[in-house]
Design a protein around this motif. Structure first.
Motif, PDB file in Angstrom:
ATOM      1  N   ARG A  60      26.085  45.241  43.582  1.00 17.88           N
ATOM      2  CA  ARG A  60      25.925  45.643  42.412  1.00 17.88           C
ATOM      3  C   ARG A  60      24.705  46.520  42.181  1.00 17.88           C
ATOM      4  NH1 ARG A  60      25.916  40.903  39.934  1.00 17.88           N
ATOM      5  NH2 ARG A  60      28.265  40.891  39.774  1.00 17.88           N
ATOM      6  N   ALA A  61      23.519  46.116  42.837  1.00 20.28           N
ATOM      7  CA  ALA A  61      22.204  46.436  42.777  1.00 20.28           C
ATOM      8  C   ALA A  61      22.272  48.032  43.291  1.00 20.28           C
ATOM      9  CB  ALA A  61      21.339  45.774  43.551  1.00 20.28           C
ATOM     10  N   GLU A  62      22.988  48.231  44.536  1.00 22.38           N
ATOM     11  CA  GLU A  62      23.346  49.343  45.223  1.00 22.38           C
ATOM     12  C   GLU A  62      24.339  50.299  44.622  1.00 22.38           C
ATOM     13  OE1 GLU A  62      23.750  48.139  49.358  1.00 22.38           O
ATOM     14  OE2 GLU A  62      21.676  47.438  49.427  1.00 22.38           O
ATOM     15  N   GLY A  63      24.929  49.790  43.552  1.00 20.36           N
ATOM     16  CA  GLY A  63      26.044  50.522  43.130  1.00 20.36           C
ATOM     17  C   GLY A  63      27.288  50.808  44.041  1.00 20.36           C
ATOM     18  N   ARG A  64      27.443  50.042  44.710  1.00 21.55           N
ATOM     19  CA  ARG A  64      28.661  49.767  45.814  1.00 21.55           C
ATOM     20  C   ARG A  64      30.081  49.415  45.012  1.00 21.55           C
ATOM     21  NH1 ARG A  64      26.956  51.446  50.892  1.00 21.55           N
ATOM     22  NH2 ARG A  64      24.795  51.266  51.348  1.00 21.55           N
ATOM     23  N   GLN A  65      31.148  50.259  45.614  1.00 22.98           N
ATOM     24  CA  GLN A  65      32.223  49.570  45.253  1.00 22.98           C
ATOM     25  C   GLN A  65      32.748  48.433  46.178  1.00 22.98           C
ATOM     26  OE1 GLN A  65      35.530  52.331  45.682  1.00 22.98           O
ATOM     27  NE2 GLN A  65      37.025  50.599  44.851  1.00 22.98           N
ATOM     28  N   VAL A  66      33.126  47.395  45.789  1.00 25.11           N
ATOM     29  CA  VAL A  66      33.308  46.217  46.564  1.00 25.11           C
ATOM     30  C   VAL A  66      34.917  46.271  46.977  1.00 25.11           C
ATOM     31  CG1 VAL A  66      33.460  43.739  46.982  1.00 25.11           C
ATOM     32  CG2 VAL A  66      31.406  44.693  46.153  1.00 25.11           C
ATOM     33  N   ILE A  67      35.116  46.199  48.238  1.00 24.51           N
ATOM     34  CA  ILE A  67      36.597  45.929  48.825  1.00 24.51           C
ATOM     35  C   ILE A  67      36.814  44.351  49.207  1.00 24.51           C
ATOM     36  CG2 ILE A  67      38.487  46.874  50.136  1.00 24.51           C
ATOM     37  CD1 ILE A  67      36.918  49.515  49.908  1.00 24.51           C
ATOM     38  N   PRO A  68      37.429  43.696  48.691  1.00 24.25           N
ATOM     39  CA  PRO A  68      37.402  42.126  49.469  1.00 24.25           C
ATOM     40  C   PRO A  68      38.602  42.156  50.313  1.00 24.25           C
ATOM     41  CG  PRO A  68      37.874  42.192  46.978  1.00 24.25           C
ATOM     42  CD  PRO A  68      37.601  43.733  47.139  1.00 24.25           C
ATOM     43  N   VAL A  69      38.297  42.450  51.649  1.00 23.30           N
ATOM     44  CA  VAL A  69      39.452  42.231  52.732  1.00 23.30           C
ATOM     45  C   VAL A  69      39.676  40.738  52.775  1.00 23.30           C
ATOM     46  CG1 VAL A  69      40.126  42.746  54.852  1.00 23.30           C
ATOM     47  CG2 VAL A  69      39.075  44.422  53.476  1.00 23.30           C
ATOM     48  N   CYS A  70      38.631  40.073  52.773  1.00 22.74           N
ATOM     49  CA  CYS A  70      38.670  38.705  53.243  1.00 22.74           C
ATOM     50  C   CYS A  70      39.155  37.703  51.966  1.00 22.74           C
ATOM     51  CB  CYS A  70      37.199  38.018  53.406  1.00 22.74           C
ATOM     52  SG  CYS A  70      36.866  36.254  53.331  1.00 22.74           S
ATOM     53  N   PRO A  71      40.183  37.009  52.479  1.00 24.73           N
ATOM     54  CA  PRO A  71      41.087  36.169  51.255  1.00 24.73           C
ATOM     55  C   PRO A  71      39.895  35.137  50.551  1.00 24.73           C
ATOM     56  CG  PRO A  71      42.103  36.128  53.406  1.00 24.73           C
ATOM     57  CD  PRO A  71      40.895  36.733  53.717  1.00 24.73           C
ATOM     58  N   PHE A  72      39.128  34.796  51.095  1.00 28.78           N
ATOM     59  CA  PHE A  72      38.017  33.928  50.437  1.00 28.78           C
ATOM     60  C   PHE A  72      37.196  34.558  49.546  1.00 28.78           C
ATOM     61  CE2 PHE A  72      33.933  32.355  49.955  1.00 28.78           C
ATOM     62  CZ  PHE A  72      33.852  31.176  49.383  1.00 28.78           C
ATOM     63  N   MET A  73      36.738  35.865  49.692  1.00 25.40           N
ATOM     64  CA  MET A  73      35.967  36.852  48.972  1.00 25.40           C
ATOM     65  C   MET A  73      36.998  37.245  47.707  1.00 25.40           C
ATOM     66  SD  MET A  73      32.878  37.116  49.480  1.00 25.40           S
ATOM     67  CE  MET A  73      31.675  36.764  50.680  1.00 25.40           C
ATOM     68  N   ARG A  74      38.154  37.603  48.129  1.00 26.19           N
ATOM     69  CA  ARG A  74      39.152  37.900  47.162  1.00 26.19           C
ATOM     70  C   ARG A  74      39.276  36.794  45.980  1.00 26.19           C
ATOM     71  NH1 ARG A  74      42.355  40.653  50.018  1.00 26.19           N
ATOM     72  NH2 ARG A  74      43.545  38.735  50.513  1.00 26.19           N
ATOM     73  N   GLY A  75      39.746  35.708  46.687  1.00 26.88           N
ATOM     74  CA  GLY A  75      39.968  34.400  45.643  1.00 26.88           C
ATOM     75  C   GLY A  75      38.485  34.132  44.831  1.00 26.88           C
ATOM     76  N   TRP A  76      37.284  34.437  45.248  1.00 25.94           N
ATOM     77  CA  TRP A  76      35.763  34.037  44.771  1.00 25.94           C
ATOM     78  C   TRP A  76      35.779  34.910  43.619  1.00 25.94           C
ATOM     79  CZ3 TRP A  76      31.179  35.246  43.111  1.00 25.94           C
ATOM     80  CH2 TRP A  76      30.361  34.302  42.899  1.00 25.94           C
ATOM     81  N   ILE A  77      36.132  36.165  43.962  1.00 24.11           N
ATOM     82  CA  ILE A  77      36.007  37.135  42.771  1.00 24.11           C
ATOM     83  C   ILE A  77      36.974  36.836  41.701  1.00 24.11           C
ATOM     84  CG2 ILE A  77      36.300  39.606  42.291  1.00 24.11           C
ATOM     85  CD1 ILE A  77      35.268  40.048  45.190  1.00 24.11           C
ATOM     86  N   GLU A  78      37.963  36.512  42.130  1.00 29.69           N
ATOM     87  CA  GLU A  78      39.006  36.347  41.122  1.00 29.69           C
ATOM     88  C   GLU A  78      38.600  34.926  39.941  1.00 29.69           C
ATOM     89  OE1 GLU A  78      42.745  35.721  42.950  1.00 29.69           O
ATOM     90  OE2 GLU A  78      42.975  37.883  43.503  1.00 29.69           O
ATOM     91  N   ARG A  79      38.076  33.959  40.708  1.00 36.44           N
ATOM     92  CA  ARG A  79      37.542  32.935  39.875  1.00 36.44           C
ATOM     93  C   ARG A  79      36.254  33.037  39.310  1.00 36.44           C
ATOM     94  NH1 ARG A  79      39.301  30.858  44.864  1.00 36.44           N
ATOM     95  NH2 ARG A  79      37.043  30.517  45.571  1.00 36.44           N
ATOM     96  N   HIS A  80      35.408  34.098  39.586  1.00 37.59           N
ATOM     97  CA  HIS A  80      34.364  34.374  39.109  1.00 37.59           C
ATOM     98  C   HIS A  80      34.009  35.846  38.582  1.00 37.59           C
ATOM     99  CE1 HIS A  80      33.727  30.789  41.889  1.00 37.59           C
ATOM    100  NE2 HIS A  80      32.944  30.313  40.956  1.00 37.59           N
ATOM    101  N   PRO A  81      34.797  36.332  37.493  1.00 40.73           N
ATOM    102  CA  PRO A  81      34.561  37.602  37.305  1.00 40.73           C
ATOM    103  C   PRO A  81      33.393  37.949  36.862  1.00 40.73           C
ATOM    104  CG  PRO A  81      36.235  36.317  35.597  1.00 40.73           C
ATOM    105  CD  PRO A  81      35.530  35.472  36.869  1.00 40.73           C
TER     106      PRO A  81
END
Length: 88
Positions: free
Chosen positions: A67-88
């Motif tokens: 976010r600080a670097e203005g990057r778009q995140v692509i959560p390939v990892c299932p853990f990361m994808r789930g974490w992002i869904e639970r913590h919008p």
């Protein structure tokens, strides 16, 4: 045992965020950067540190840096994808 926050750093040469707890390696997130994107490829927490919030701390660190670097995140990892869904 009281909750201790891990120390997390970006090891850019290895393309991973690394977490240590009490000086011991506790886990990491492997990533790939291309342009303004970062793909979070794989999250791994050492077995002895599971359940101590290491994965969540790595996710917060990686996402805060993106976010600080203005990057778009692509959560390939299932853990990361789930974490992002639970913590919008």
């Amino acid at each position: 045992m009281g909750r201790v926050e891990p120390e997390i750093r970006n090891d850019a040469a290895a393309q991973r965020y690394v977490a240590t707890l009490d000086g011991q390696p506790a886990g990491h997130v492997a990533y790939l950067r291309a342009g303004n994107r970062i793909a979070l490829m794989h999250t791994e927490v050492d077995e002895e540190f599971e359940g101590h919030g290491i994965g969540g701390a790595l996710a917060r660190f990686a996402l805060d840096e993106a976010r600080a670097e203005g990057r778009q995140v692509i959560p390939v990892c299932p853990f990361m994808r789930g974490w992002i869904e639970r913590h919008p």
